[in-house]
Scaffold this motif. Structure first.
Motif, PDB file in Angstrom:
ATOM      1  N   LEU A 144       0.848  -1.190   0.000  1.00  0.00           N
ATOM      2  CA  LEU A 144       0.000   0.000   0.000  1.00  0.00           C
ATOM      3  C   LEU A 144       0.883   1.239   0.000  1.00  0.00           C
ATOM      4  CD1 LEU A 144      -2.677  -1.049   2.657  1.00  0.00           C
ATOM      5  CD2 LEU A 144      -2.751  -1.348   0.175  1.00  0.00           C
ATOM      6  N   GLU A 145       0.547   2.198  -0.839  1.00  0.00           N
ATOM      7  CA  GLU A 145       1.322   3.417  -0.923  1.00  0.00           C
ATOM      8  C   GLU A 145       1.118   4.275   0.322  1.00  0.00           C
ATOM      9  OE1 GLU A 145       3.584   4.012  -3.083  1.00  0.00           O
ATOM     10  OE2 GLU A 145       3.128   2.276  -4.355  1.00  0.00           O
ATOM     11  N   GLU A 146       2.112   5.094   0.607  1.00  0.00           N
ATOM     12  CA  GLU A 146       2.102   5.904   1.823  1.00  0.00           C
ATOM     13  C   GLU A 146       0.869   6.789   1.942  1.00  0.00           C
ATOM     14  OE1 GLU A 146       4.763   9.584   3.672  1.00  0.00           O
ATOM     15  OE2 GLU A 146       5.574   8.325   2.057  1.00  0.00           O
ATOM     16  N   ASP A 147       0.340   7.264   0.801  1.00  0.00           N
ATOM     17  CA  ASP A 147      -0.796   8.191   0.852  1.00  0.00           C
ATOM     18  C   ASP A 147      -2.145   7.494   0.948  1.00  0.00           C
ATOM     19  OD1 ASP A 147      -0.864   7.124  -1.659  1.00  0.00           O
ATOM     20  OD2 ASP A 147      -0.787   9.022  -2.743  1.00  0.00           O
ATOM     21  N   ASP A 148      -2.166   6.170   1.073  1.00  0.00           N
ATOM     22  CA  ASP A 148      -3.432   5.454   1.269  1.00  0.00           C
ATOM     23  C   ASP A 148      -4.076   5.948   2.561  1.00  0.00           C
ATOM     24  OD1 ASP A 148      -5.362   3.341   2.060  1.00  0.00           O
ATOM     25  OD2 ASP A 148      -4.549   2.291   0.317  1.00  0.00           O
ATOM     26  N   GLU A 149      -5.359   6.232   2.496  1.00  0.00           N
ATOM     27  CA  GLU A 149      -6.014   6.853   3.645  1.00  0.00           C
ATOM     28  C   GLU A 149      -6.000   5.981   4.895  1.00  0.00           C
ATOM     29  OE1 GLU A 149      -9.131   5.875   4.913  1.00  0.00           O
ATOM     30  OE2 GLU A 149      -9.622   4.277   3.472  1.00  0.00           O
ATOM     31  N   ILE A 150      -5.911   4.668   4.746  1.00  0.00           N
ATOM     32  CA  ILE A 150      -5.931   3.828   5.943  1.00  0.00           C
ATOM     33  C   ILE A 150      -4.605   3.865   6.701  1.00  0.00           C
ATOM     34  CG2 ILE A 150      -7.607   2.294   4.839  1.00  0.00           C
ATOM     35  CD1 ILE A 150      -5.491   0.166   4.654  1.00  0.00           C
ATOM     36  N   LEU A 151      -3.585   4.503   6.099  1.00  0.00           N
ATOM     37  CA  LEU A 151      -2.271   4.578   6.748  1.00  0.00           C
ATOM     38  C   LEU A 151      -2.022   5.925   7.411  1.00  0.00           C
ATOM     39  CD1 LEU A 151      -0.134   2.854   3.951  1.00  0.00           C
ATOM     40  CD2 LEU A 151      -1.410   1.790   5.823  1.00  0.00           C
ATOM     41  N   ALA A 152      -3.049   6.754   7.506  1.00  0.00           N
ATOM     42  CA  ALA A 152      -2.874   8.102   8.054  1.00  0.00           C
ATOM     43  C   ALA A 152      -2.315   8.074   9.465  1.00  0.00           C
ATOM     44  CB  ALA A 152      -4.206   8.854   8.029  1.00  0.00           C
TER      45      ALA A 152
END
Length: 598
Positions: free
Chosen positions: A392-400
């Motif tokens: 998952l890319e850093e800007d994926d909302e679940i990684l906030a």
């Protein structure tokens, strides 16, 4: 990219220092001299006597997905072209053997052998000795169809289904002691054969004929072909094993079925591979590979002299290489299939409180760690590394919740007793003893950041090797530092192997979630790629929301590569791949241009 930190002058790789190393290296071993002699020998054509006498099989078509096209045939000349020789470093110790079937950690060269499938630079299974395969609707029965070649082993023997059946029975036999045996535990009766001494004939692997293998699994595993591309599931040549026992992979005895054959092996000094003329695919673009056994410092000197095309960079030399104006442009940094994480024990204070667990992800500046270690750890925000399916890319909302924000981290603590730093209980971070210099720098800086940003008092507890498994089994930790090396390149190798209650390595974690468990079972059987990746994204969401772990960094390897290496393995993102534990076809993708200075 962030600026690199300054390095003391004595760490600089100056020409004077290299000259000093060269003098010291002369006394270390004769391996570098062997490389020089081999380079002189490479200027003449490979003698015909070095090739087996049997006629090679007809050319077979090359699947476009897997391998580079062969070179165009040169016009006839009076002088044969010299062989294309690749000088490979990275071996600081002599291999125990090249018998990957008995020990995936033997330290040998896996490109001697070919499996049913191979993994490409995107860690996807592509045809090798199996030209096709199919599975039942529930992914529990798999049938692989082999190539109908008259030969394939380097002595001219054909590669048949029985070779794989026997090899896997040998690997699972208790007396073999193969550490990678659990890779096949999904196969019917594999665990019983390995752990209870059951009859190998009961193993759910059958040769239906010379060219067809049927495999039955205990549970659905849609990713099963990925496992078959690992070095630990490569076959062994039964007649050679029965004739020579444990020493069957010595030079002059080793019979292999991969792109290469073992030509010479001077123990402790070097080994040489040449083309296997019976391998099914003729697309290999090098004729010979010379691999000296060199201490790390001597390897760097040998590369600097131009006697190696590829060299690994030891941890203690990395800062010097990064800052050297000649060597730095030749530095290649592939990601390893691994991750460093913090695991939080939800049964132990203070991590029994969700806001505390969530605060940790916000309190760690991963870019600072990247700079501190000269890019040894690239920032991680989710479990699966870049270049592997499921990342998952850093800007994926679940990684906030992993974005560095110490103010937000402290606000999370306002609803807990720990808003007052004096209220913290003592917190211990458990780590396995034997941290190398760079990993220790990571651990110590993580401790420093948590103390500075949260006021959390932390101490490091280094667990002896003999006690480590007990710590994981009993959950004897508050906070755990873990380097997770993916056993196979698939999201299930992290989500299921680390956090599913029935399969996880950390048995004492004390956390379970019924939705997470259901998703893991669904991912095991789902065959559609996009739906499967969506399932594991939901697994990541649950872990992030409940803050069960904190991703820290993905380990990054360091190699020096000469400018005349025109091609090497790269994934679809264009990033370099390998050589590493899971990707065993590095040299297949290598092509060389005209050698020059550099």
């Amino acid at each position: 990219m962030p600026d690199r930190p300054p390095t003391a002058q004595h760490h600089r790789l100056t020409r004077r220092r290299l000259l000093g190393w060269m003098g010291a290296a002369a006394a270390l071993s004769g391996s570098a001299l062997l490389v020089y002699r081999e380079r002189q020998r490479a200027m003449t054509p490979v003698p015909g006597a070095e090739q087996p006498e049997a006629s090679p099989p007809p050319q077979l078509a090359t699947p476009a997905i897997m391998l580079p096209s062969p070179r165009a045939t040169p016009s006839p000349t009076s002088t044969p072209s010299p062989p294309v020789v690749f000088y490979q470093g990275g071996f600081v110790e002599d291999p125990q053997s090249h018998d990957f079937n008995a020990n995936a950690g033997c330290g040998g060269d896996p490109e001697l052998f070919g499996g049913l499938v191979a993994l490409n630079p995107d860690y996807e299974p592509v045809p090798d000795w199996a030209e096709s395969w199919e599975s039942s609707g529930d992914s529990r029965r798999w049938v692989f169809t082999l190539r109908r070649s008259r030969s394939g082993w380097s002595n001219g023997d054909p590669v048949r289904a029985q070779d794989f059946v026997w090899s896997w029975q040998r690997m699972l036999a208790p007396e073999t002691g193969a550490p990678q045996a659990p890779l096949l535990f999904d196969v019917v009766n594999a665990r019983a054969v390995n752990q209870e001494g059951a009859d190998p004939a009961l193993l759910g692997v059958r040769a239906l004929d010379d060219w067809t293998i049927e495999i039955e699994l205990e549970e659905p595993r849609s990713y099963f072909p990925v496992l078959l591309g690992l070095p630990g599931l490569l076959p062994a040549h039964r007649p050679s094993v029965e004739a020579w026992g444990d020493r069957w992979t010595e030079a002059g005895r080793c019979v292999s079925n991969g792109p290469f054959q073992l030509t010479t092996w001077e123990r402790g000094r070097a080994f040489t591979l040449t083309r296997n003329p019976y391998y099914w695919n003729s697309g290999l673009r090098i004729d010979r590979c010379v691999t000296p056994i060199l201490p790390a410092q001597e390897e760097l000197v040998t590369f600097f002299r131009g006697d190696l095309d590829l060299a690994s960079v030891a941890a203690e030399s990395l800062s010097s290489v990064v800052l050297d104006p000649v060597l730095s442009p030749q530095l290649v940094r592939p990601l390893e299939p691994a991750i460093w994480i913090l695991v939080l024990n939800t049964l132990r204070a203070p991590f029994d409180q969700l806001p505390v667990r969530r605060a940790l992800g916000r309190a760690i500046d991963r870019e600072r760690l990247w700079q501190l270690t000269y890019s040894v750890a690239t920032p991680a925000f989710s479990l699966v590394p870049p270049g592997m399916a499921g990342h998952l890319e850093e800007d994926d909302e679940i990684l906030a919740g992993q974005r560095f924000d110490p103010d937000a981290a402290r606000r999370l603590l306002e609803t807990t007793p720990y808003a007052d730093p004096a209220a913290w209980p003592p917190v211990t971070l458990a780590a396995r003893e034997g941290l190398n210099q760079q990993e220790r720098a990571l651990v110590e800086d993580v401790l420093s950041q948590l103390a500075g940003n949260l006021g959390m008092p932390l101490t490091l507890r280094e667990v002896p090797h003999q006690d480590w498994e007990a710590v994981l089994e009993q959950g004897d930790f508050q906070l755990l530092w873990l380097r997770w090396d993916f056993p196979y390149p698939d999201p299930s190798a992290a989500y299921a192997a680390l956090f599913a209650s029935e399969r996880r390595q950390i048995r004492g974690l004390g956390w379970a979630d019924p939705t997470f468990e259901a998703l893991i079972r669904l991912g095991d059987r789902e065959t559609d790629r996009l739906r499967r990746l969506a399932i594991y994204r939901q697994c990541e969401r649950i872990l992030q929301e409940q803050a069960i772990y904190v991703p820290i960094g993905y380990p990054v390897a360091a190699f020096l590569v000469k400018p005349w290496v025109q091609a090497m393995p790269r994934n679809r993102q264009g990033d370099p791949v390998g050589p590493n534990r899971l990707f065993s076809r590095f040299k297949w993708y290598v092509s060389l241009g005209e050698r020059g200075s550099g």
